[in-house]
Each structure stands twice: as structure tokens, then as C-alpha cells.
Design an enzyme around this catalytic site. Structure first.
Site, PDB file in Angstrom:
ATOM      1  N   HIS A 165      -3.762   4.790   4.343  1.00  0.00           N
ATOM      2  CA  HIS A 165      -4.959   3.943   4.386  1.00  0.00           C
ATOM      3  C   HIS A 165      -6.176   4.707   3.863  1.00  0.00           C
ATOM      4  CE1 HIS A 165      -7.893   1.068   5.978  1.00  0.00           C
ATOM      5  NE2 HIS A 165      -8.534   2.104   6.472  1.00  0.00           N
ATOM      6  N   TYR A 190       4.175   6.051  11.162  1.00  0.00           N
ATOM      7  CA  TYR A 190       4.439   4.669  11.587  1.00  0.00           C
ATOM      8  C   TYR A 190       5.358   3.883  10.648  1.00  0.00           C
ATOM      9  CZ  TYR A 190       0.365   4.019   8.481  1.00  0.00           C
ATOM     10  OH  TYR A 190      -0.512   4.060   7.426  1.00  0.00           O
ATOM     11  N   ARG A 206       0.850  -1.183   0.000  1.00  0.00           N
ATOM     12  CA  ARG A 206       0.000   0.000   0.000  1.00  0.00           C
ATOM     13  C   ARG A 206       0.889   1.238   0.000  1.00  0.00           C
ATOM     14  NH1 ARG A 206      -2.388   1.261   5.322  1.00  0.00           N
ATOM     15  NH2 ARG A 206      -0.756   2.829   5.287  1.00  0.00           N
TER      16      ARG A 206
HETATM   17  C1  LIG Z   1     -14.281  -5.358  13.045  1.00  0.00           C
HETATM   18  C2  LIG Z   1     -13.519  -4.090  12.704  1.00  0.00           C
HETATM   19  N1  LIG Z   1     -12.419  -3.758  13.436  1.00  0.00           N
HETATM   20  C3  LIG Z   1     -11.726  -2.637  13.161  1.00  0.00           C
HETATM   21  C4  LIG Z   1     -12.130  -1.793  12.159  1.00  0.00           C
HETATM   22  C5  LIG Z   1     -11.362  -0.501  11.847  1.00  0.00           C
HETATM   23  N2  LIG Z   1     -10.568  -0.660  10.632  1.00  0.00           N
HETATM   24  C6  LIG Z   1     -10.999  -0.194   9.440  1.00  0.00           C
HETATM   25  S1  LIG Z   1      -9.941  -0.544   8.180  1.00  0.00           S
HETATM   26  C7  LIG Z   1      -8.865  -1.315   9.239  1.00  0.00           C
HETATM   27  C8  LIG Z   1      -7.582  -1.924   8.706  1.00  0.00           C
HETATM   28  C9  LIG Z   1      -7.844  -3.008   7.714  1.00  0.00           C
HETATM   29  O1  LIG Z   1      -6.633  -3.537   7.255  1.00  0.00           O
HETATM   30  P1  LIG Z   1      -6.558  -4.728   6.242  1.00  0.00           P
HETATM   31  O2  LIG Z   1      -7.531  -5.792   6.598  1.00  0.00           O
HETATM   32  O3  LIG Z   1      -5.148  -5.173   6.113  1.00  0.00           O
HETATM   33  O4  LIG Z   1      -7.110  -4.101   4.876  1.00  0.00           O
HETATM   34  P2  LIG Z   1      -6.604  -2.817   4.055  1.00  0.00           P
HETATM   35  O5  LIG Z   1      -7.264  -1.627   4.643  1.00  0.00           O
HETATM   36  O6  LIG Z   1      -5.109  -2.793   4.118  1.00  0.00           O
HETATM   37  O7  LIG Z   1      -7.099  -3.092   2.659  1.00  0.00           O
HETATM   38  C10 LIG Z   1      -9.330  -1.281  10.564  1.00  0.00           C
HETATM   39  C11 LIG Z   1      -8.617  -1.838  11.722  1.00  0.00           C
HETATM   40  C12 LIG Z   1     -13.305  -2.159  11.430  1.00  0.00           C
HETATM   41  N3  LIG Z   1     -13.753  -1.418  10.424  1.00  0.00           N
HETATM   42  N4  LIG Z   1     -13.961  -3.311  11.714  1.00  0.00           N
END
Ligand SMILES: Cc1ncc(C[n+]2csc(CCOP(=O)(O)OP(=O)(O)O)c2C)c(N)n1
Length: 278
Positions: A167, A176, A163
Site C-alpha cells: 500500500h 497478510y 495492487r
Molecule cells: C476515513 C479514513 N479511514 C481510514 C483511513 C486510513 N487509510 C488510509 S488508506 C486506507 C485504505 C484505502 O483502501 P482503498 O480505498 O481500497 O484504496 P487503495 O489504497 O487501495 O487505493 C485506509 C484504511 C483514512 N485515511 N481515512
């Protein structure tokens, strides 16, 4: 594309009536179902959909995408178990872009094993593909789709990628990770790689690329203007306020009836002149 932009703006043309986060698109017409803000819930949903498709002898298969961070959620593990036990015609794609907002993929176990290797423990086929190589991704996906269509079982595909940006627009990665990390990523931009590959084999050239880029930008600008006729955020051209209480229960329960009356009353007291479309 207009429908997608309507969804981003949550305007009056938004078929989801402003109930989903922007970019969590859905299109019934295209059998495209949104991921959910509650991460990883789309995985058991996709497996369940695939199981239902097989039971109904429908020929369609399901494919779902989840971030590597979200694979640490219990939903993902239930999905893998159900997929293998019921031989669901499904493709479980894990996008390993190495970051879950500010959490390094190691928090989801990436330092111990690959995400593809986990498939074996469930009895799923597991593939790991260079996620920045469009042709490799296409080949892997096609293999898994043919496999699912032949009822030969579900597949988990890990797309190894990076990425480069934050985010979201409210995320600042310099808090970070090192600023050079992005430049040091060796596998490059997938669009550039495909472009260079096609030029090398004589199927494409810079002029056509430039024309295509311009065509795409012009198209996005034109459809954005069109969608904006249905309203932009904070404009008032959204779905009427009271619709948030609709479409969930056949009969609104008493407590929601009370809440809706109270909300409408407060709104009328605050805005006695009324607001457009609200
Ligand atoms: C159950 C839940 N926990 C936490 C969040 C907050 N949150 C939103 S995106 C994210 C990170 C997701 O990372 P990843 O699964 O690696 O996907 P990426 O965003 O890198 O595509 C988090 C922790 C959420 N939306 N739902």
C-alpha cells in the site's frame, strides 16, 4: 512535474504550503483537485462540483477516483444518491485493486456483488472494465465523459485491477497475503500490455520503448534536481512555521492567536539563534 515534486517535499515551492500529504497532488491550473486524507470525501465534492457546473451552464464535467475499500464509507453512498437525483455530469471511478492496505475487498462487500453492479441500485449507469487494459479504460472513460457532456447522466466505472506492490513503502504485504499472489495475477502489467499490443499492430518497437523509458527517467531526474533547489524534507527550506495558522480564518480566533503566540515563543526559546526560513 516540478510542482508535483515540490508538493512531495513540502518545500518552499509547494503551492499547498506543506498542508497536504505527499502524492495528494493539486493543480488549480489543471482543474485537478486533491483527494483528501479522509477517505472518500472527494466523491461528494466531485458530485457537488459537477452539480454546480451544470447549474452555471458550464460545459465542464467532473471525474473522481476512489479505492474499493473506501466505497464502504458513507460519503460514497451520499455521492451516488446526489449524483443520480441531480443528474450530475460526473464520472465516479472505483479502483478495485482488491486490497485496502491489509483488508481484502470482501470487507467492502466484493464477495456479494461487483462494485459496478451497485450503480444500478442508485439509478446510475455502471460499467466494469479490465483496469489493466489501457485501451478499454480509455474507451469506458470516453463513453462516460460523452454521456455526462450530453447531460445523459452520471456513470460509475469499476476498474478491476490488482495492487502488486505494498500500500505504501511502510506496508509489508507478506504479512497478510501469499507471496505468490502477485505472480498469479492473470491480467498483467498495463504498461507492458499496451507496449506489446502496439508492437503487435506494428505501431511500436523495442528500441523506441527503450529510448522512451530512458527519456522519461532522465526527465524525472532532471526535474527532481530542479525541485530540490526549493528544499527537501527536513531541510529548513519549507514555508515559514507561522503560516500554518494562516489562510483558514479571515480573523484568527482568540484561541488560535494564543496557540500561535505560544508556539512561536517556544520555538524562539528552543532555537534562540533562529532557524533558516522558519
Ligand atoms: C476515513 C479514513 N479511514 C481510514 C483511513 C486510513 N487509510 C488510509 S488508506 C486506507 C485504505 C484505502 O483502501 P482503498 O480505498 O481500497 O484504496 P487503495 O489504497 O487501495 O487505493 C485506509 C484504511 C483514512 N485515511 N481515512
Amino acid at each position: 512535474m516540478i510542482e508535483m515534486i515540490n508538493q512531495i517535499y513540502s518545500n518552499k515551492g509547494d503551492k499547498l504550503k506543506g498542508r497536504q500529504l505527499p502524492i495528494m497532488y493539486s493543480s488549480r491550473e489543471h482543474s485537478f483537485f486533491s483527494i483528501s486524507g479522509n477517505l472518500a470525501t472527494q466523491t461528494p465534492q466531485a458530485v457537488g462540483w459537477a452539480m454546480a457546473s451544470a447549474i452555471k451552464r458550464d460545459s465542464r464535467i467532473a471525474a473522481t477516483w476512489v479505492g474499493e475499500g473506501s466505497t464502504a464509507e458513507g460519503d460514497f453512498h451520499s455521492a451516488c444518491t446526489f449524483a443520480t437525483v441531480y443528474n450530475a455530469p460526473v464520472i465516479l471511478n472505483v479502483i478495485n485493486n482488491q486490497w485496502a492496505i491489509s483488508s481484502f475487498s470482501g470487507f467492502a462487500g466484493a464477495e456479494r456483488t461487483t462494485f459496478a453492479a451497485r450503480a444500478l441500485g442508485y439509478g446510475l449507469a455502471g460499467l466494469r472494465v479490465d483496469g489493466n487494459d489501457p485501451l478499454a479504460v480509455y474507451a469506458a472513460e470516453r463513453w462516460a465523459a460523452n454521456r455526462a457532456r450530453a447531460n445523459a447522466g452520471p456513470t460509475l466505472i469499476e476498474h478491476f485491477t490488482y495492487r502488486a506492490e505494498g500500500h505504501s513503502t511502510s506496508d509489508d504485504p507478506s504479512g497478510y497475503r501469499s507471496a505468490q499472489e502477485r505472480e498469479e495475477w492473470p491480467l498483467g502489467d498495463p504498461v507492458m500490455r499496451l507496449k506489446n499490443h502496439l508492437i503487435e499492430i506494428g505501431e511500436w518497437d523495442e528500441d523506441r520503448q527503450e529510448a522512451l523509458d530512458k527519456e522519461c527517467v532522465d526527465h524525472v531526474k532532471a526535474v527532481t534536481k530542479e525541485a530540490e533547489k526549493n528544499g527537501i524534507l527536513g531541510h529548513g527550506l519549507h514555508h515559514p512555521f507561522k503560516t500554518m495558522f494562516e489562510d483558514v480564518f479571515e480573523e484568527l480566533p482568540w484561541h488560535l492567536k494564543e496557540q500561535s503566540e505560544q508556539a512561536i515563543h517556544e520555538r524562539e526559546t528552543k532555537f534562540p539563534e533562529g532557524r533558516p526560513n522558519s
